[in-house]
Design a protein around this motif. Structure first.
Motif, PDB file in Angstrom:
ATOM      1  N   VAL A  51      -2.614   4.216   6.052  1.00  0.00           N
ATOM      2  CA  VAL A  51      -2.088   2.750   6.721  1.00  0.00           C
ATOM      3  C   VAL A  51      -1.740   2.879   7.962  1.00  0.00           C
ATOM      4  CG1 VAL A  51      -0.664   0.814   6.104  1.00  0.00           C
ATOM      5  CG2 VAL A  51      -1.665   2.095   4.089  1.00  0.00           C
ATOM      6  N   TYR A 104       0.760  -1.322   0.126  1.00  0.00           N
ATOM      7  CA  TYR A 104      -0.119  -0.078   0.090  1.00  0.00           C
ATOM      8  C   TYR A 104       0.881   1.187  -0.082  1.00  0.00           C
ATOM      9  CZ  TYR A 104      -4.105  -2.881   0.829  1.00  0.00           C
ATOM     10  OH  TYR A 104      -5.170  -3.906   0.863  1.00  0.00           O
ATOM     11  N   GLU A 142      -6.434  -1.904  -3.748  1.00  0.00           N
ATOM     12  CA  GLU A 142      -5.776  -1.165  -4.742  1.00  0.00           C
ATOM     13  C   GLU A 142      -6.795  -0.488  -5.867  1.00  0.00           C
ATOM     14  OE1 GLU A 142      -1.941  -2.186  -7.082  1.00  0.00           O
ATOM     15  OE2 GLU A 142      -3.614  -2.847  -8.236  1.00  0.00           O
ATOM     16  N   VAL A 202      -6.418  -0.088   6.721  1.00  0.00           N
ATOM     17  CA  VAL A 202      -6.190   0.582   5.377  1.00  0.00           C
ATOM     18  C   VAL A 202      -7.566   1.417   5.328  1.00  0.00           C
ATOM     19  CG1 VAL A 202      -5.772   0.660   2.825  1.00  0.00           C
ATOM     20  CG2 VAL A 202      -4.456  -1.027   4.265  1.00  0.00           C
TER      21      VAL A 202
END
Length: 395
Positions: free
Chosen positions: A51, A44, A117, A62
């Motif tokens: 995070v 990440y 993502e 996250v």
């Protein structure tokens, strides 16, 4: 948004599988997943999200903030492995002797990383926040969920959703159930102390094995004679340590037991019955007993309204890889996702991951394997729920 999400996930399926295989090769036991946690954290880095690391141990949180006011949905994936020697013969089999991803948590983490993502890339298309809970230590009490909750991972969260891939369910199926869906679990240890002696002179001794054997038999009457026939409960004596010489009367025996129940009331009933049996054992056989009894994972309860919303979302999404969405029976194993469900209205559902040849091994088996097509299905299923929830559908 959903169309864009599915297209991006299709493009990233190969990466999803690669991540799963890397994690499968490098499993770590509960509360020891430092390298796995670092791998997830590094993934990440540089992405447009917040995070938090070391949340309740090795946990990672996250947060994906759309920048627009709205609700906050937490989605969870666990990443610990089991103390099992792998026997699959896979080219990407575990490189850590005696440790194996024999429950699918490698798959959970892989699909969630790629989904995370992708949701970051689409964050300007939804309102509210997504909180991804990368959770350690699901397999070992007290469990990683409890520590993450105590560390504040659910602050500001409205609902929590989780998925488990299932080797016992055909790939393409999504299974769900409202209400109680997985058992609560308890564990006990019992030390029974009598008086040792020579096998030829039992009258000068007090045989702990006889007392312990009676206890094993008596505990089986708890389910048959203490529970409502419509309530589910299991009492298993998994360890009976009374080894000694054939001609010696055993002084001490140690037992360990496992308890499962589909309601907290049933779990309490079983605990009270075990304690009464121990008291009776001391009186009947003249032994002394030391009982340690611990409740760990509670019964997992799926919220009714959120379950209905998720089922509608999945059906309306028409995921091409999904062949059936159906209501399933409750599942006998326990799951520490139940702790989230105690704190927030939550839902836990299942994605089929049976190998294509139909030959499968149950979870926690040394030959356990999943169909990797289940990763994309999991990502699309969870992604569908996120899209509909954060576009106002939950209301």
């Amino acid at each position: 948004m959903k169309k864009n999400l599915f297209e991006k996930l299709d493009e990233k399926e190969t990466r999803m599988v690669e991540i799963r295989r890397y994690l499968h090769q490098h499993p770590e036991l509960s509360f020891q997943e430092t390298k796995t946690a670092a791998f997830i954290t590094n993934f990440y880095q540089g992405l447009d999200c917040e995070v938090q690391t070391h949340v309740g141990g090795n946990g990672i949180v996250v947060t994906i903030d759309s920048g627009f006011p709205g609700k906050t949905l937490a989605i969870r994936a666990d990443f610990d492995a089991l103390p099992i020697q792998e026997e699959t013969g896979l080219p990407f089999a575990s490189q850590n002797s005696g440790v194996m991803h024999a429950c699918g948590h490698d798959g959970h983490t892989a699909y969630m990383m790629i989904l995370g993502e992708t949701l970051i890339e689409l964050k300007n298309q939804f309102v509210g926040k997504i909180v991804i809970l990368h959770q350690p230590a699901e397999e070992t009490p007290p469990g990683g969920a409890k520590g993450m909750i105590e560390a504040g991972c659910l602050e500001g969260v409205d609902h929590v959703v989780g998925i488990h891939v299932m080797s016992t369910m055909p790939t393409g199926e999504i299974n769900y159930r409202e209400g109680a869906i997985q058992t609560g679990r308890s564990y006990f240890k019992l030390k029974i102390k009598g008086q040792g002696g020579h096998g030829s002179s039992p009258h000068l001794s007090n045989d702990a094995i006889v007392a312990a054997s009676h206890f094993v038999t008596a505990t089986q009457t708890i389910v048959s004679r203490r529970l409502n026939p419509f309530e589910m409960g299991v009492v298993t004596i998994g360890s009976f340590d009374g080894k000694g010489s054939f001609n010696v009367i055993k002084d001490t025996v140690n037992l360990e037991g496992d308890v499962r129940a589909m309601s907290e009331d049933t779990r309490k009933t079983i605990q009270e019955a075990v304690k009464r049996l121990v008291i009776g054992l001391e009186s009947m056989f003249g032994v002394t007993c030391e009982l340690t009894y611990n409740d760990d994972y509670p019964t997992l309860i799926n919220d009714l309204e959120l379950t209905d919303f998720i089922v509608r979302s999945l059906k309306q999404s028409k995921i091409s890889e999904v062949t059936e969405i159906k209501r399933c029976d409750p599942q006998p194993p326990s799951e520490d996702f139940a702790y989230y469900a105690q704190e927030r209205p939550s839902v836990f559902f299942y994605v089929g991951a049976m190998p294509e040849n139909g030959v499968f091994y149950p979870h926690h088996h040394p030959k356990f394997e999943i169909n990797e097509k289940s990763l994309l299905i999991s990502a699309k299923a969870m992604g569908s729920v996120v899209c509909d929830y954060l576009n106002g559908g939950e209301d």
